[in-house]
Motif scaffolding. Structure first.
Motif, PDB file in Angstrom:
ATOM      1  N   GLY A  15     -28.220  34.697 -10.878  1.00  0.00           N
ATOM      2  CA  GLY A  15     -29.205  33.493 -11.104  1.00  0.00           C
ATOM      3  C   GLY A  15     -29.785  33.515 -12.638  1.00  0.00           C
ATOM      4  N   GLY A  16     -28.683  33.703 -13.521  1.00  0.00           N
ATOM      5  CA  GLY A  16     -29.097  33.509 -14.791  1.00  0.00           C
ATOM      6  C   GLY A  16     -28.997  32.152 -15.372  1.00  0.00           C
ATOM      7  N   ALA A  17     -28.889  31.115 -14.830  1.00  0.00           N
ATOM      8  CA  ALA A  17     -28.940  29.827 -15.502  1.00  0.00           C
ATOM      9  C   ALA A  17     -30.175  29.430 -15.766  1.00  0.00           C
ATOM     10  CB  ALA A  17     -28.148  28.908 -14.450  1.00  0.00           C
ATOM     11  N   ARG A  18     -31.313  29.776 -15.101  1.00  0.00           N
ATOM     12  CA  ARG A  18     -32.407  29.077 -15.334  1.00  0.00           C
ATOM     13  C   ARG A  18     -33.768  30.195 -14.921  1.00  0.00           C
ATOM     14  NH1 ARG A  18     -32.980  24.385 -13.484  1.00  0.00           N
ATOM     15  NH2 ARG A  18     -30.581  23.947 -13.288  1.00  0.00           N
ATOM     16  N   ALA A  36     -24.057  40.075 -18.875  1.00  0.00           N
ATOM     17  CA  ALA A  36     -23.317  39.131 -18.095  1.00  0.00           C
ATOM     18  C   ALA A  36     -24.079  38.375 -17.058  1.00  0.00           C
ATOM     19  CB  ALA A  36     -22.469  40.202 -17.213  1.00  0.00           C
ATOM     20  N   LEU A  37     -24.041  37.053 -17.143  1.00  0.00           N
ATOM     21  CA  LEU A  37     -24.858  36.135 -16.423  1.00  0.00           C
ATOM     22  C   LEU A  37     -23.981  35.798 -15.202  1.00  0.00           C
ATOM     23  CD1 LEU A  37     -26.059  33.952 -19.461  1.00  0.00           C
ATOM     24  CD2 LEU A  37     -27.516  35.522 -18.029  1.00  0.00           C
ATOM     25  N   LEU A  38     -24.446  35.531 -14.000  1.00  0.00           N
ATOM     26  CA  LEU A  38     -23.841  35.170 -12.830  1.00  0.00           C
ATOM     27  C   LEU A  38     -24.645  33.975 -12.020  1.00  0.00           C
ATOM     28  CD1 LEU A  38     -22.556  38.020 -13.280  1.00  0.00           C
ATOM     29  CD2 LEU A  38     -22.499  38.423 -10.848  1.00  0.00           C
ATOM     30  N   GLY A  39     -24.000  33.104 -11.778  1.00  0.00           N
ATOM     31  CA  GLY A  39     -24.815  31.831 -11.109  1.00  0.00           C
ATOM     32  C   GLY A  39     -23.725  30.752 -10.776  1.00  0.00           C
ATOM     33  N   LEU A  40     -24.342  29.998 -10.127  1.00  0.00           N
ATOM     34  CA  LEU A  40     -23.556  28.634  -9.922  1.00  0.00           C
ATOM     35  C   LEU A  40     -23.543  27.443 -10.636  1.00  0.00           C
ATOM     36  CD1 LEU A  40     -25.117  28.254  -6.111  1.00  0.00           C
ATOM     37  CD2 LEU A  40     -22.666  29.309  -6.924  1.00  0.00           C
ATOM     38  N   GLU A  41     -23.976  27.464 -11.939  1.00  0.00           N
ATOM     39  CA  GLU A  41     -24.249  26.305 -12.644  1.00  0.00           C
ATOM     40  C   GLU A  41     -23.348  26.624 -13.959  1.00  0.00           C
ATOM     41  OE1 GLU A  41     -28.190  24.281 -12.152  1.00  0.00           O
ATOM     42  OE2 GLU A  41     -28.551  26.278 -11.946  1.00  0.00           O
ATOM     43  N   PRO A  42     -22.004  26.522 -14.098  1.00  0.00           N
ATOM     44  CA  PRO A  42     -21.243  27.003 -15.326  1.00  0.00           C
ATOM     45  C   PRO A  42     -21.734  26.521 -16.762  1.00  0.00           C
ATOM     46  CG  PRO A  42     -20.073  25.495 -13.961  1.00  0.00           C
ATOM     47  CD  PRO A  42     -21.338  25.691 -13.001  1.00  0.00           C
ATOM     48  N   LYS A  46     -23.016  28.970 -19.516  1.00  0.00           N
ATOM     49  CA  LYS A  46     -22.363  29.101 -20.673  1.00  0.00           C
ATOM     50  C   LYS A  46     -23.375  28.775 -22.130  1.00  0.00           C
ATOM     51  CE  LYS A  46     -18.411  26.809 -23.322  1.00  0.00           C
ATOM     52  NZ  LYS A  46     -17.449  25.927 -23.229  1.00  0.00           N
ATOM     53  N   GLU A  47     -24.042  27.975 -21.841  1.00  0.00           N
ATOM     54  CA  GLU A  47     -25.250  27.420 -22.740  1.00  0.00           C
ATOM     55  C   GLU A  47     -26.039  28.634 -22.922  1.00  0.00           C
ATOM     56  OE1 GLU A  47     -29.007  24.495 -23.163  1.00  0.00           O
ATOM     57  OE2 GLU A  47     -27.481  23.918 -22.120  1.00  0.00           O
ATOM     58  N   VAL A  48     -26.547  29.371 -21.995  1.00  0.00           N
ATOM     59  CA  VAL A  48     -27.652  30.473 -22.017  1.00  0.00           C
ATOM     60  C   VAL A  48     -26.691  31.484 -22.539  1.00  0.00           C
ATOM     61  CG1 VAL A  48     -29.019  32.265 -20.884  1.00  0.00           C
ATOM     62  CG2 VAL A  48     -28.846  29.798 -20.005  1.00  0.00           C
ATOM     63  N   SER A  49     -25.664  31.900 -22.224  1.00  0.00           N
ATOM     64  CA  SER A  49     -24.711  32.963 -22.941  1.00  0.00           C
ATOM     65  C   SER A  49     -24.585  32.786 -24.262  1.00  0.00           C
ATOM     66  CB  SER A  49     -23.363  32.961 -22.302  1.00  0.00           C
ATOM     67  OG  SER A  49     -22.595  33.877 -22.677  1.00  0.00           O
ATOM     68  N   GLY A  50     -24.386  31.624 -24.892  1.00  0.00           N
ATOM     69  CA  GLY A  50     -24.322  31.214 -26.141  1.00  0.00           C
ATOM     70  C   GLY A  50     -25.151  31.319 -26.899  1.00  0.00           C
ATOM     71  N   ARG A  51     -26.739  31.457 -26.425  1.00  0.00           N
ATOM     72  CA  ARG A  51     -27.725  31.579 -27.124  1.00  0.00           C
ATOM     73  C   ARG A  51     -28.125  33.043 -27.392  1.00  0.00           C
ATOM     74  NH1 ARG A  51     -29.911  27.237 -24.124  1.00  0.00           N
ATOM     75  NH2 ARG A  51     -31.445  28.607 -23.101  1.00  0.00           N
ATOM     76  N   LEU A  52     -27.463  33.716 -26.626  1.00  0.00           N
ATOM     77  CA  LEU A  52     -28.099  35.231 -26.610  1.00  0.00           C
ATOM     78  C   LEU A  52     -27.658  36.082 -27.972  1.00  0.00           C
ATOM     79  CD1 LEU A  52     -27.174  36.320 -22.948  1.00  0.00           C
ATOM     80  CD2 LEU A  52     -29.195  35.312 -23.775  1.00  0.00           C
ATOM     81  N   HIS A  53     -28.415  37.061 -28.352  1.00  0.00           N
ATOM     82  CA  HIS A  53     -28.517  37.794 -29.574  1.00  0.00           C
ATOM     83  C   HIS A  53     -27.287  38.640 -29.554  1.00  0.00           C
ATOM     84  CE1 HIS A  53     -32.187  36.158 -30.643  1.00  0.00           C
ATOM     85  NE2 HIS A  53     -32.912  36.461 -29.414  1.00  0.00           N
ATOM     86  N   THR A  54     -26.895  39.072 -28.378  1.00  0.00           N
ATOM     87  CA  THR A  54     -25.932  40.181 -28.209  1.00  0.00           C
ATOM     88  C   THR A  54     -24.742  39.639 -27.502  1.00  0.00           C
ATOM     89  OG1 THR A  54     -27.011  41.084 -26.329  1.00  0.00           O
ATOM     90  CG2 THR A  54     -27.427  42.396 -28.339  1.00  0.00           C
ATOM     91  N   GLU A  55     -23.545  40.416 -27.624  1.00  0.00           N
ATOM     92  CA  GLU A  55     -22.359  40.234 -26.925  1.00  0.00           C
ATOM     93  C   GLU A  55     -22.902  39.831 -25.160  1.00  0.00           C
ATOM     94  OE1 GLU A  55     -18.035  42.253 -25.827  1.00  0.00           O
ATOM     95  OE2 GLU A  55     -19.682  43.432 -27.096  1.00  0.00           O
ATOM     96  N   SER A  56     -22.175  38.755 -24.927  1.00  0.00           N
ATOM     97  CA  SER A  56     -22.669  38.336 -23.479  1.00  0.00           C
ATOM     98  C   SER A  56     -21.226  37.269 -22.861  1.00  0.00           C
ATOM     99  CB  SER A  56     -23.656  37.552 -23.476  1.00  0.00           C
ATOM    100  OG  SER A  56     -23.552  36.262 -24.346  1.00  0.00           O
ATOM    101  N   ASP A  57     -21.395  37.394 -21.564  1.00  0.00           N
ATOM    102  CA  ASP A  57     -20.325  36.304 -20.756  1.00  0.00           C
ATOM    103  C   ASP A  57     -20.883  35.917 -19.600  1.00  0.00           C
ATOM    104  OD1 ASP A  57     -18.002  35.117 -20.541  1.00  0.00           O
ATOM    105  OD2 ASP A  57     -16.630  36.980 -20.728  1.00  0.00           O
ATOM    106  N   TRP A  59     -20.305  34.239 -15.584  1.00  0.00           N
ATOM    107  CA  TRP A  59     -19.303  33.889 -14.492  1.00  0.00           C
ATOM    108  C   TRP A  59     -19.767  33.073 -13.392  1.00  0.00           C
ATOM    109  CZ3 TRP A  59     -19.105  38.261 -17.247  1.00  0.00           C
ATOM    110  CH2 TRP A  59     -17.926  39.009 -17.591  1.00  0.00           C
ATOM    111  N   HIS A  60     -19.219  32.084 -12.734  1.00  0.00           N
ATOM    112  CA  HIS A  60     -19.467  31.284 -11.844  1.00  0.00           C
ATOM    113  C   HIS A  60     -19.080  31.588 -10.596  1.00  0.00           C
ATOM    114  CE1 HIS A  60     -18.832  27.044  -9.630  1.00  0.00           C
ATOM    115  NE2 HIS A  60     -19.869  27.601  -9.416  1.00  0.00           N
ATOM    116  N   VAL A  61     -20.170  32.212  -9.887  1.00  0.00           N
ATOM    117  CA  VAL A  61     -19.899  32.941  -8.619  1.00  0.00           C
ATOM    118  C   VAL A  61     -20.984  32.768  -7.588  1.00  0.00           C
ATOM    119  CG1 VAL A  61     -20.890  34.977  -9.529  1.00  0.00           C
ATOM    120  CG2 VAL A  61     -19.179  34.980  -7.652  1.00  0.00           C
TER     121      VAL A  61
END
Length: 298
Positions: A15-18, A36-42, A46-57, A59-61
């Motif tokens: 539930g990492g999208a919001r 690692a962000l998992l959720g339904l809103e790709p 992607k936007e949240v992952s791109g704003r993080l300070h550290t390595e991140s990725d 998954w749409h699941v």
């Protein structure tokens, strides 16, 4: 209990999208964790992952899909080399009288909140065992006290609380910590969505203080992060929730008495209460299922 540094650790947040999941990911990243962000809103993931300070990725699941979650758990380990923390945060809600509820929406609350939490735990338990890591199941004040018009949500959150307590007893000897996170009404899309219904909003406003307030998201997530750093068995996002544990045995009787009065007061207006999933997260879940059904029948 002393805190464990999150620097270099790998944290998974469903539930990492919001809402809680998004801000939790940001705060974990700010403390040095890879996320690692998992959720339904790709697009949002992607936007949240791109704003993080550290390595991140990301998954749409769907967290209720045990095969997909098992695959993602393997991919997360392959991507980061390990997993130290998993936060089962994904959740949806629906309100209204049980007798008039949408059976599909009611069932979906149970599936996402309870079954989704268990599927998440099952998928990531092998890698958490390897790292002697920590699993945090997000529950709610709804796990402590029942509430009319919230039967699915209360049932699901009571269920995940029991699931996490059971899991803790099973895996503690392997060095895996398991915690339960409790939140009251917190300023998220889910709560704002529920408040769009006049009856649900007024019922909540009539709750006794301090349970009738909406609490800011930031301090709540700060407490969750502190609980993760301590690998706490119980994490309270609002200070007063800890005290509710000592009186929870009396609450069903009190709620039944008060609820009878309140339901009588609101009964003429209950037929207008929306029965589907609430908030932007609920809309995303409904859209995902609609698109999945179309793909299946195509």
């Amino acid at each position: 209990m002393s805190r464990v540094s999150l620097e270099g650790q790998v944290a998974v947040v469903t539930g990492g999208a919001r809402g809680v999941g998004e801000l939790l990911a940001r705060k974990l990243s700010a403390r040095g964790a890879k996320v690692a962000l998992l959720g339904l809103e790709p697009e949002l993931l992607k936007e949240v992952s791109g704003r993080l300070h550290t390595e991140s990725d990301w998954w749409h699941v769907d967290v209720t899909d045990h095969e997909a979650m098992a695959r993602v758990a393997g991919e997360v380990k392959e991507r980061f080399g390990k997993v130290d923390v998993v936060v089962a945060n994904a959740g949806v809600a629906a309100g209204g009288p049980f007798a008039d509820s949408d059976p599909v929406a009611w069932r979906r609350v149970i599936e996402v909140n309870l079954i989704g939490g268990a599927v998440t735990g099952r998928a990531f338990l092998p890698v958490l065992t390897e790292s002697r890591g920590y699993f945090l199941q997000i529950a709610s004040l709804a796990a402590i006290t029942p509430a009319p018009m919230m039967s699915a949500y209360c049932a699901s959150k009571s269920g995940v609380e029991a699931f996490a307590h059971s899991l803790r007893a099973e895996v503690g000897h392997k060095g895996v910590g398991v915690g339960v996170g409790y939140l009251s009404w917190t300023d998220t899309d889910m709560v704002r969505g529920a408040d769009q219904d006049d009856v649900m909003r007024e019922l909540r406003q009539r709750l006794p203080w301090p349970s009738n307030r909406t609490y800011p998201l930031g301090p709540a997530v700060d407490r969750i992060v502190a609980g993760i750093e301590r690998r706490s068995a119980h994490v309270y996002a609002q200070w007063w929730l800890r005290g509710m544990q000592s009186v929870r045995g009396y609450l069903p009787g009190v709620i039944a008495t008060v609820g009878r009065r309140e339901m009588r007061r609101f009964e003429p207006r209950l037929s207008g209460v929306r029965t589907g999933l609430v908030g932007a997260g609920g809309a995303a879940d409904e859209q995902e299922r609609t698109e999945s059904d179309r793909a299946t029948t195509a």
